[in-house]
Design an enzyme around this catalytic site. Sequence first.
Site, PDB file in Angstrom:
ATOM      1  N   HIS A  29      18.043  11.306  18.979  1.00 35.98           N
ATOM      2  CA  HIS A  29      18.262  10.368  17.873  1.00 35.98           C
ATOM      3  C   HIS A  29      18.714  11.152  16.650  1.00 35.98           C
ATOM      4  O   HIS A  29      18.256  12.269  16.412  1.00 35.98           O
ATOM      5  CB  HIS A  29      16.956   9.626  17.539  1.00 35.98           C
ATOM      6  CG  HIS A  29      17.172   8.382  16.769  1.00 35.98           C
ATOM      7  ND1 HIS A  29      17.327   8.372  15.409  1.00 35.98           N
ATOM      8  CD2 HIS A  29      17.320   7.101  17.172  1.00 35.98           C
ATOM      9  CE1 HIS A  29      17.504   7.124  15.000  1.00 35.98           C
ATOM     10  NE2 HIS A  29      17.523   6.337  16.050  1.00 35.98           N
ATOM     11  N   ASP A  63      15.553   2.869  23.294  1.00 34.12           N
ATOM     12  CA  ASP A  63      16.269   2.330  24.463  1.00 34.12           C
ATOM     13  C   ASP A  63      15.711   2.818  25.784  1.00 34.12           C
ATOM     14  O   ASP A  63      16.118   2.325  26.840  1.00 34.12           O
ATOM     15  CB  ASP A  63      17.755   2.713  24.370  1.00 34.12           C
ATOM     16  CG  ASP A  63      18.416   1.998  23.206  1.00 34.12           C
ATOM     17  OD1 ASP A  63      18.871   2.680  22.274  1.00 34.12           O
ATOM     18  OD2 ASP A  63      18.418   0.753  23.216  1.00 34.12           O
TER      19      ASP A  63
HETATM   20  C1  SDX Z   1      20.098   3.801  19.048  1.00 33.29           C
HETATM   21  O1  SDX Z   1      20.841   5.350  14.398  1.00 33.29           O
HETATM   22  C2  SDX Z   1      19.943   4.569  14.869  1.00 33.29           C
HETATM   23  O2  SDX Z   1      18.952   4.286  14.208  1.00 33.29           O
HETATM   24  C3  SDX Z   1      20.223   3.963  16.246  1.00 33.29           C
HETATM   25  C4  SDX Z   1      19.118   3.123  16.840  1.00 33.29           C
HETATM   26  C5  SDX Z   1      18.911   1.841  16.072  1.00 33.29           C
HETATM   27  O3  SDX Z   1      17.812   1.292  16.155  1.00 33.29           O
HETATM   28  O4  SDX Z   1      19.908   1.352  15.463  1.00 33.29           O
HETATM   29  O5  SDX Z   1      17.902   3.858  16.847  1.00 33.29           O
HETATM   30  C6  SDX Z   1      19.455   2.708  18.268  1.00 33.29           C
HETATM   31  O6  SDX Z   1      21.302   3.883  19.062  1.00 33.29           O
HETATM   32  C7  SDX Z   1      19.228   4.828  19.716  1.00 33.29           C
HETATM   33  C8  SDX Z   1      20.058   5.960  20.403  1.00 33.29           C
HETATM   34  C9  SDX Z   1      20.546   5.450  21.764  1.00 33.29           C
HETATM   35  N1  SDX Z   1      21.497   6.406  22.352  1.00 33.29           N
HETATM   36  C10 SDX Z   1      21.176   7.160  23.407  1.00 33.29           C
HETATM   37  O7  SDX Z   1      20.055   7.204  23.925  1.00 33.29           O
HETATM   38  C11 SDX Z   1      22.340   7.962  23.971  1.00 33.29           C
HETATM   39  C12 SDX Z   1      21.891   9.412  24.254  1.00 33.29           C
HETATM   40  N2  SDX Z   1      21.621  10.051  22.973  1.00 33.29           N
HETATM   41  C13 SDX Z   1      22.682  10.882  22.406  1.00 33.29           C
HETATM   42  O8  SDX Z   1      23.976  10.403  22.635  1.00 33.29           O
HETATM   43  C14 SDX Z   1      22.380  11.317  20.973  1.00 33.29           C
HETATM   44  O9  SDX Z   1      21.094  11.779  20.966  1.00 33.29           O
HETATM   45  C15 SDX Z   1      22.543  10.310  19.834  1.00 33.29           C
HETATM   46  C16 SDX Z   1      23.884   9.699  19.830  1.00 33.29           C
HETATM   47  C17 SDX Z   1      21.494   9.251  19.914  1.00 33.29           C
HETATM   48  C18 SDX Z   1      22.347  11.104  18.530  1.00 33.29           C
HETATM   49  O10 SDX Z   1      23.394  11.987  18.432  1.00 33.29           O
HETATM   50  P1  SDX Z   1      23.525  13.012  17.158  1.00 33.29           P
HETATM   51  O11 SDX Z   1      22.531  12.714  16.125  1.00 33.29           O
HETATM   52  O12 SDX Z   1      24.945  13.049  16.759  1.00 33.29           O
HETATM   53  O13 SDX Z   1      23.051  14.331  17.774  1.00 33.29           O
HETATM   54  P2  SDX Z   1      24.009  15.336  18.479  1.00 33.29           P
HETATM   55  O14 SDX Z   1      24.908  14.613  19.432  1.00 33.29           O
HETATM   56  O15 SDX Z   1      24.643  16.206  17.444  1.00 33.29           O
HETATM   57  O16 SDX Z   1      22.964  16.182  19.358  1.00 33.29           O
HETATM   58  C19 SDX Z   1      22.287  17.285  18.796  1.00 33.29           C
HETATM   59  C20 SDX Z   1      22.164  18.254  19.966  1.00 33.29           C
HETATM   60  C21 SDX Z   1      23.502  18.507  20.657  1.00 33.29           C
HETATM   61  O17 SDX Z   1      23.451  19.822  21.190  1.00 33.29           O
HETATM   62  P3  SDX Z   1      24.225  20.991  20.335  1.00 33.29           P
HETATM   63  O18 SDX Z   1      25.671  20.542  20.199  1.00 33.29           O
HETATM   64  O19 SDX Z   1      23.503  21.080  19.029  1.00 33.29           O
HETATM   65  O20 SDX Z   1      24.083  22.204  21.226  1.00 33.29           O
HETATM   66  O21 SDX Z   1      21.305  17.691  20.967  1.00 33.29           O
HETATM   67  C22 SDX Z   1      22.046  17.456  22.167  1.00 33.29           C
HETATM   68  C23 SDX Z   1      23.508  17.534  21.820  1.00 33.29           C
HETATM   69  O22 SDX Z   1      24.272  18.012  22.928  1.00 33.29           O
HETATM   70  N3  SDX Z   1      21.682  16.127  22.638  1.00 33.29           N
HETATM   71  C24 SDX Z   1      21.444  15.807  23.906  1.00 33.29           C
HETATM   72  C25 SDX Z   1      21.107  14.444  23.878  1.00 33.29           C
HETATM   73  N4  SDX Z   1      21.168  13.989  22.623  1.00 33.29           N
HETATM   74  C26 SDX Z   1      21.521  15.034  21.860  1.00 33.29           C
HETATM   75  N5  SDX Z   1      21.480  16.534  25.047  1.00 33.29           N
HETATM   76  C27 SDX Z   1      21.157  15.860  26.193  1.00 33.29           C
HETATM   77  N6  SDX Z   1      20.823  14.554  26.250  1.00 33.29           N
HETATM   78  C28 SDX Z   1      20.784  13.809  25.116  1.00 33.29           C
HETATM   79  N7  SDX Z   1      20.441  12.542  25.158  1.00 33.29           N
END
Ligand code: SDX
Length: 443
Positions: free
Chosen positions: A319, A377
């Site tokens: 998140h 989720d």
């Molecule tokens: C919702 O914003 C909100 O409040 C949203 C929400 C709401 O109520 O409105 O809470 C609802 O959208 C919840 C999130 C649902 N999405 C998912 O579950 C999809 C999987 N999650 C990821 O796509 C990700 O965690 C996000 C999109 C939720 C957040 O992405 P960010 O904040 O842009 O973080 P990032 O992509 O920069 O990740 C930081 C690091 C990265 O590694 P590095 O590049 O730093 O090496 O963490 C890793 C990412 O690769 N990472 C993950 C991961 N999520 C982040 N690695 C593996 N699996 C994951 N799920």
Amino acid sequence: MAETQQLAKETSENNTVTLIDNATGKQVTMPVLDGTEGPRVIDIRKLYQETGMFTFDPGFTSTGSCESGLTFIDGDVGTLMHCGYSIDELAEKSDFLEVCYLLLNGELPNKAQMEEFEYAITRHSMIHEQLHSFYHGFRRDAHPMAIMVGVVGALSAFYHDSTDIRDEHQRMIASRRLIAKMPTIAAWAYKYSIGQPMIYPRNDLNYAENFLHMIQATPCENYEVNPILARAMDRIFILHADHEQNASTSTVRLAGSSQANPFACIAAGIACLWGPAHGGANEAVLKMLDEIGSKDRVGSYIKRAKDKDDPFRLMGFGHRVYKNYDPRAKVMRETCHEVLDFLGIKDEPYLDLAMDLERIATEDEYFVEKKLYPNVDFYSGIILRAMGFPTTMFTVIFALARTVGWIAQWKEMIEDPVQKIGRPRQLYNGYSHRPYVPLDQRG
Ligand code: SDX
């Protein structure tokens, strides 16, 4: 909003930061604003005027887009509150319509206010009869989110008398219409997809009961909504109501900043929520669990999730704000157990797999180091599937519940005296000027 505005203005003289442009030695001092909770913010509104420079923050990881008093998330601790009330207390002691009233008015209602609000919402739950044929323009296998985007966007064609955003009364009517009609719009999208007759809302049922009734009932027999499932549904609505300036809420605010009508703005929010990185994650979690299939394959998927060269991500994990357990996921997990116990579902394969996945991931140093925890989720899809919803309806239910957050944030923005059209700038990396070359002179 006025109170927060006043707060922002009261910061003391030395509550500032000074930026030094090392290329020119020029300094610029900017005020720092303090909210009631959360990080201080640097007010950069005069930055371009004073330095000729923009900030650069793709994805807005360090950018506050507005002032708001509706919702506050402490991502480090893993807490969430609406107008000061914690999500745990609201999920346990309140109900969704009361949370809707809180988000629209900033205060919990008294008895008379709650009765008037519930009466109004109940009597706005029907949609214009001509919208009934609107559904029949879609293929039966259309994704319900596609239908919801279309139908909600079309509402402005039916409710012209609540599209003047400058009229407070029309804003209130539009807000109530949207909250009241979303369960009907969502349920009819589901009924259309399974070829069953659409069921009209009933005024003798509460909000969650009405939705379940419109989903499950048929004209052939009387259908009694189970109160345990209705309470679980209501709690799931509460957990999804609002969440600061997430992608879909920011979409609604940006659309609203151009003074588009509220129905069009909410349709834009629905479209944004659909993405699997956002509200579409609940559907993606079930697809992921299906693909993993068994506990002995969890390790290989955790490995893939950690592999930079593999686009696979653990859906339902991570998140932008929470760097601790999403408090909504905790309540969702408890509700999941309650619903499965009530339905007599033992050893639910998805739940077993999900809990195994959660245990392994939250012990893995990659996830610990990156502070990746289950989010709202992760468990919601398992409950909704157990309640009989197809995965295609999961994000529809998220959108139904989030409509109150979107419209409350939209209303707060419209009523914000400093509000103006959102228009970000850019770091340009294209060609500098070059003369046009006629076709017959090109290589
Ligand atoms: C919702 O914003 C909100 O409040 C949203 C929400 C709401 O109520 O409105 O809470 C609802 O959208 C919840 C999130 C649902 N999405 C998912 O579950 C999809 C999987 N999650 C990821 O796509 C990700 O965690 C996000 C999109 C939720 C957040 O992405 P960010 O904040 O842009 O973080 P990032 O992509 O920069 O990740 C930081 C690091 C990265 O590694 P590095 O590049 O730093 O090496 O963490 C890793 C990412 O690769 N990472 C993950 C991961 N999520 C982040 N690695 C593996 N699996 C994951 N799920």
